[in-house]
Scaffold this active site. Structure first.
Site, PDB file in Angstrom:
ATOM      1  N   ASP A  46      -9.944   3.595   2.507  1.00  0.00           N
ATOM      2  CA  ASP A  46     -10.037   3.027   3.863  1.00  0.00           C
ATOM      3  C   ASP A  46     -10.650   4.033   4.844  1.00  0.00           C
ATOM      4  OD1 ASP A  46      -9.003   0.488   3.366  1.00  0.00           O
ATOM      5  OD2 ASP A  46      -6.936   1.158   3.613  1.00  0.00           O
ATOM      6  N   LYS A  65       0.802  -1.237   0.000  1.00  0.00           N
ATOM      7  CA  LYS A  65       0.000   0.000   0.000  1.00  0.00           C
ATOM      8  C   LYS A  65       0.833   1.286   0.000  1.00  0.00           C
ATOM      9  CE  LYS A  65      -4.201  -1.550   2.378  1.00  0.00           C
ATOM     10  NZ  LYS A  65      -5.168  -1.166   3.420  1.00  0.00           N
TER      11      LYS A  65
END
Ligand code: ATR
Length: 279
Positions: free
Chosen positions: A105, A69
């Protein structure tokens, strides 16, 4: 003429544990979209070449998971402001010949909490953990004007985050003193299969406190079970996975997928089966 299949992916290393293929392929099937979502295992050294190849080979985009990520940000042509603040990209869209990175997220966490409780009632939150996931949670909470306290085993990391985001840091030894918090969040890996436990018993927490875990495998983490035992409201991590997935799906496939109880049950069943098979 046959319509070309739209393909998206999740890339990670390893990636076999990911529930994202089940989730996106469920939506594709429900919505009758001619598409496919694949899991791609890729070591870091091949990340850039693999992503570029996929962008050149008709994929519409995908998700990025552990451990890529952060690294993926260097590979993107564009990274949006929120992802820069989080320091991580979890969603890629290939458009206009560019690799565009964003972070869903933050939204996924907030949507999951707000689905189950009124955010207006939450003024203060204790966040356990100071890793990558914690940054997304803190940004989400602050976007709702919630006052955040960060508590982490390695205190220096809690202090560093607290300084960056303008919040309080709390020593890990004091994590069980929950007086006053409206929301208590576990962002550590404790509770995942094979990891330890947070050892919090929720004695002293406000009766109105809401407790949430970003871990979704197992569905009932020890953290949530302990909170349940004190009759506190609990919110599992599966909803965060689902909510972070929704904006990516909409960008890739052009339609907003529905989030309903049936979907939760479908994924819970898949997780239970996985647990059984890995015994
Ligand atoms: P992620 O990106 O998923 O947040 P991470 O960056 O590796 O993952 O962070 C993991 C978090 O879990 C950290 O806050 C870590 O605490 P440290 O900063 O002290 O390492 C926390 N964590 C992992 N194992 C732990 C344990 N046994 N006890 C307490 N905290 C733990």
């Amino acid at each position: 003429m046959t319509q070309q299949i739209k393909k998206a992916f999740v890339i990670g290393d390893p990636v076999g544990h990911s529930l994202s293929p089940k989730l996106h392929n469920y939506w594709l099937g429900q919505m009758n979209i001619h598409g496919k979502y694949e899991a791609i295992a890729c070591p870091e050294r091949y990340l850039a070449t693999t992503i570029k190849k996929m962008a050149d080979n008709g994929y519409v985009g995908g998700n990025v998971t552990i451990p890529h990520k952060e690294k993926i940000m260097m590979i993107c042509d564009e990274v949006d402001d929120l992802a820069v603040r989080v320091g991580a990209v979890n969603t890629l869209v290939f458009e206009d010949g560019k690799i565009k990175g964003s972070n869903t997220d933050v939204e996924g966490f907030i949507q999951n909490v707000s689905r189950e409780t009124s955010l207006a009632d939450i003024k203060t939150a204790l966040v356990l953990g100071a890793g990558g996931a914690s940054r997304a949670v803190i940004l989400g909470l602050q976007s709702e004007s919630i006052e955040v306290t960060i508590c982490n085993r390695t205190f220096s990391k809690a202090e560093k985050l607290a300084q960056e985001f303008g919040c309080e840091a709390l020593d890990w030894e004091h994590r069980g003193k929950l007086l006053g918090y409206d929301l208590i969040v576990n962002t550590t890996s404790l509770g995942m299969k094979g990891e330890g436990t947070t050892n919090i018993n929720f004695v002293g927490a406000k009766q109105s406190a809401v407790v949430t875990d970003i871990v979704y495998n197992p569905i009932h983490t020890e953290f949530l079970i302990a909170a349940d035992a004190k009759l506190l409201k609990t919110i599992g991590g599966l909803g965060m996975l689902i909510h972070q997935a929704q904006p990516g799906f909409e960008k890739w496939f052009g339609q907003k997928p529905e989030i309903n109880d049936e979907l939760f049950h479908y994924l819970e069943r898949a997780l239970y089966r996985k647990e059984l098979h890995s015994e």
